[in-house]
Enzyme design. Structure first.
Site, short mmCIF file in Angstrom:
data_model
loop_
_atom_site.label_atom_id
_atom_site.label_comp_id
_atom_site.label_asym_id
_atom_site.label_seq_id
_atom_site.Cartn_x
_atom_site.Cartn_y
_atom_site.Cartn_z
N ASN A 1 -10.90 -3.10 -5.86
CA ASN A 1 -10.17 -2.13 -6.71
C ASN A 1 -10.83 -1.89 -8.06
O ASN A 1 -10.55 -0.90 -8.73
CB ASN A 1 -8.71 -2.57 -6.92
CG ASN A 1 -7.82 -2.38 -5.72
OD1 ASN A 1 -6.82 -3.08 -5.56
ND2 ASN A 1 -8.16 -1.43 -4.86
N ASP B 1 0.83 -1.21 0.00
CA ASP B 1 0.00 0.00 0.00
C ASP B 1 0.87 1.26 0.00
O ASP B 1 1.99 1.26 0.51
CB ASP B 1 -0.90 -0.02 1.25
CG ASP B 1 -2.01 1.01 1.15
OD1 ASP B 1 -2.31 1.47 0.03
OD2 ASP B 1 -2.56 1.38 2.20
#
Ligand code: FPP
Length: 245
Positions: free
Chosen positions: A67, A19
């Site tokens: 996503n 991330d």
């Protein structure tokens, strides 16, 4: 000193939430996609290093089932990046003894990416140094629901008695059926959540949360995570005395 020489206990399986690409890019006035491109380069170096260290399993969260809800341009850009690097890195992966696999519902990926993935998975299938699993269109809840559906269908057909369902059987229907549970779970980028990644499998993983944005996550950062892992006492529900004794 490398982690290999400073600790005795290496994890067999490391799972990573990579991330911070977007924030890394923003801080540099770059596009989010440039952040992801740097993220791929960081991932490739960590794959190489993990192989050198003798870590047999590495699982990387590259694209979650959620996503897909990102802006169309970012999703398309990520798919292009994936396609490009699969083609570009295949020989290097083979040379490094990598065996590449995926988890997740890859039926949702564009055809061109699925073809490239199938090609690289086939060409790397004899890699014996490190099994790298890329989570693509992956969500833990989705995986658990898909596994449950398969088991329910078998029960409906009379091929399975519900009494036979135990943890060992259930795990055989997860995408990770050929993988041991992760020992070490790393999340970069400063957030402190699991984000629907391997929820069933990380029950006893050691968590390592790093403030470093993924594109900056280096070999030294992995060394730090491994050194921390080696200091942890894993008890799996037992007492300290039981584990030591
Ligand atoms: C999180 O950063 C990262 C991702 C959603 C994707 C991780 C992907 C890579 C490292 C590249 C390899 C994967 C593909 C599919 C080519 P973020 O965008 O959430 O960062 P932010 O939290 O700073 O916005």
């Amino acid at each position: 000193m490398s982690a290999q020489t400073s600790c005795n206990t290496l994890p067999s399986h490391i799972a990573i939430i990579m991330d911070g690409n977007g924030r890394w890019a923003k801080a540099r006035g770059l596009s989010r996609l440039e952040g992801h491109r740097s993220g791929v380069k960081a991932a490739l170096d960590i794959v190489r290093y993990a192989g050198e260290l003798g870590i047999p399993y590495l699982t990387l969260y590259a694209f979650s089932s959620e996503n897909w809800n990102r802006p169309h341009e970012e999703v398309t850009g990520l798919m292009h990046l994936l396609h490009f690097y699969l083609r570009q890195e295949c020989k290097e992966l083979i040379a490094n003894g990598v065996s590449l696999r995926t988890i997740g519902d890859i039926s949702k990926l564009p055809h061109s990416v699925r073809d490239a993935l199938a090609d690289v998975c086939e060409k790397t299938k004899n890699g014996t140094r490190i099994r790298v699993t890329v989570a693509l269109s992956y969500g833990s809840r989705d995986e658990i629901v898909r596994a449950t559906r398969k088991i329910a269908q078998l029960a409906l057909l009379g091929k399975l008695n519900p009494e036979q369902i135990d943890e060992a059987l259930f795990q055989n229907y997860l995408d990770t059926q050929c993988l041991p549970d992760p020992d070490l779970f790393i999340r970069t980028g400063g957030e402190k959540r699991l984000s629907n990644f391997l929820l069933y499998q990380v029950s006893y993983a050691e968590l390592y949360l790093s403030e470093t944005a993924w594109p900056d996550f280096s070999r030294a950062d992995l060394d730090s995570a491994l050194a921390e892992f080696a200091r942890r006492q894993r008890r799996f529900g037992r007492t300290s005395e039981q584990v030591v004794g």
